[in-house]
Design a protein around this motif. Structure first.
Motif: not given
Length: 496
Positions: A268, A270-272, A394, A403, A412, A419, A421, A459
């Motif tokens: 993926i 990944s987005e913060n 992070r 992963h 998640f 993440f 999230y 993500v």
């Protein structure tokens, strides 16, 4: 050459032939295999790096159960178990006569110690969620342990087979990072930092003895060096080969066997989710539509890999194909960015760890993001830096990672995961899945969970990572697939 001399050479040759027949060469019993990443340490109960399990899982450490080559939960230190009608009480019957590699006897107290340690408030276990359902662990006698759950858990036996759930010794647990001591068929020999880890067969192993006397894991992150090491015979196996562009060369060479399998590795971007602008769902949707997954797979992996639209492996019976939900559409990506208030795009950073899929894929994705107005500055980090900065602290905007843990959709639902999230509806689904023992109902809930993730775009889902295994054609017993990130050597041998 005189007749007498020729006769003498003929006699010597014939004698050598008979001696060879009477004393056949000893079968080979050592193996040198390679990995891309060097683990930060060797304690699977205290770290998230898959590279730890690639060395120690089923080799040094064992759990109550284990994950087999086909992804099924099998008995391990527990030879069998009883489950109460309400599915909340598991009584495990342990193998007896088992010893840790330091000579300490294994018994039910080690099981209680390990499970209580893993779920303790101050636990450093990277997968504490595996033990969330446990209410109490009781020692009935040295060979029997009773585990009572707060609620039924359909994944409980499977969860106990993870590397994070292995059983550790009460007197040796504190030093397992540098000197791992387990109950497995191989014991730790030495670790030359930056180079290799060596294991030796345990003469006191309680189970079936492995064919190998010694196994050495070398660390070779460079794709070209990986190919060269195999071709030169410096290593005999690379179970997760990092140079997909070289696969045809090895497929054409009869000295090698090439096995293309599957992994549990959802790869993926990944987005913060806690950082602007990634806290805006429209921005995350825009990024999902800005990425051409096929171009990433073709460019970074030379076509090896399967597109995914959510965080779930395509080989699982509950998989739902959602790749069409986030099709590559740069114009739609620009429109969504404008709606989010970023008509002219924005600048961000993209931290890339060492694996080839991340470094090569990152270059491609950065160019795709640039075409819709997102300038992503690439920052190359080493594996230890990624674990510290991205996973633990992070401190990142974007990153690319695979992963590799099995059945890990629930990450998640963790508020403290990297993440950042937050989705209450998704957390509810995960709780329902955990409490549902019926397989058909669980699969339906898995489908709903996949759809929920796809809709929220926490993500950008890229691909299911392939397992490209290349090893000596005479080597048998290595796994074709990676149902868990492990190089299980228990059945590995050289063909006679």
């Amino acid at each position: 050459m005189t007749f007498a001399t020729a006769r003498r050479y003929a006699f010597l040759a014939l004698a050598a032939l008979f001696l060879g027949a009477a004393n056949p060469a000893t079968a080979r019993s050592d193996l040198t295999l390679a990995m891309v990443l060097e683990p930060p340490h060797l304690d699977p109960t205290a770290g998230a790096a898959g590279a730890i399990d690639e060395i120690v899982y089923a080799n040094i450490f064992e759990g109550l159960t284990r994950i087999g080559a086909n992804g099924e939960a099998q008995p391990a230190l527990a030879k069998n178990w009883d489950i109460s009608p309400d599915r909340k009480t598991y009584t495990f019957h342990l193998h007896q006569g088992v010893k840790f590699h330091d000579g300490a006897a294994f018994d039910a107290n080690d099981v209680k110690f390990s499970l209580d340690r893993a779920r303790a408030p101050d636990s450093t276990n990277a997968q504490k969620g595996l033990f969330e359902a446990i209410d109490q662990v009781e020692v009935i006698d040295p060979a029997t342990v009773k585990v009572t759950l707060k609620h039924p858990s359909g994944d409980f036996l499977y969860s106990l087979g993870w590397g994070d759930a292995v059983i550790v010794g009460r007197t040796s647990a504190a030093t397992n990072k540098e000197k791992p001591i387990g109950t497995g068929p191989f014991k730790f020999q030495n670790w030359a930092k930056g180079s290799q880890v060596a294991l030796a067969r345990s003469s006191d192993y309680w189970g079936a003895k492995p064919a190998l006397d010694k196994a050495t894991f070398r660390f070779i992150p460079d794709p070209a060096a990986a190919s060269a090491a195999l071709l030169a015979g410096d290593i005999q196996a690379f179970p997760s080969f990092p140079a997909p562009e070289s696969v045809p060369q090895f497929q054409a060479d009869p000295r090698f066997k090439v096995e293309i399998g599957t992994t549990e590795g959802e790869t993926i971007l990944s987005e913060n989710n806690a950082r602007p602008p990634f806290d805006n769902p429209k921005v995350r949707e825009a990024i999902a539509h800005a990425i051409d997954r096929k171009a990433v797979i073709d460019g970074a992996m030379f076509g090896f890999g399967t597109q995914i639209g959510s965080f779930f492996p395509p080989h699982h019976p509950a998989y739902v194909d959602l790749t069409g939900e986030r099709k590559y559409d740069p114009e739609l990506a620009k429109k969504l960015l404008a709606e989010a208030g970023y008509l002219d795009g924005f600048k961000t950073t993209l931290k890339l760890p060492p694996p080839v899929y991340a470094r090569r894929g990152g270059e491609i994705i950065a160019a795709q993001l640039r075409s819709v107005g997102i300038e992503a500055q690439i920052i190359l980090v080493e594996w230890a830096q990624w674990l510290e900065q991205v996973f633990k602290s992070r401190d990142y905007d974007l990153t690319i990672i695979s992963h590799t843990e099995p059945n890990d959709l629930n990450i998640f639902a963790r508020d403290d995961y990297y993440f950042n999230y937050r989705n209450p509806a998704f957390k509810t689904l995960i709780a329902e899945i955990s409490a549902t023992p019926d397989g058909e109902k669980r699969n339906a809930l898995y489908g709903e969970a996949q759809k929920t993730l796809s809709a929220g775009a926490p993500v950008a889902f890229l691909m299911q990572f392939p397992k490209i295994g290349i090893w000596d054609a005479k080597l048998e017993g290595l796994w074709k697939n990676y149902p868990i990130p492990a190089n299980d050597l228990t059945a590995v041998k050289w063909a006679e």
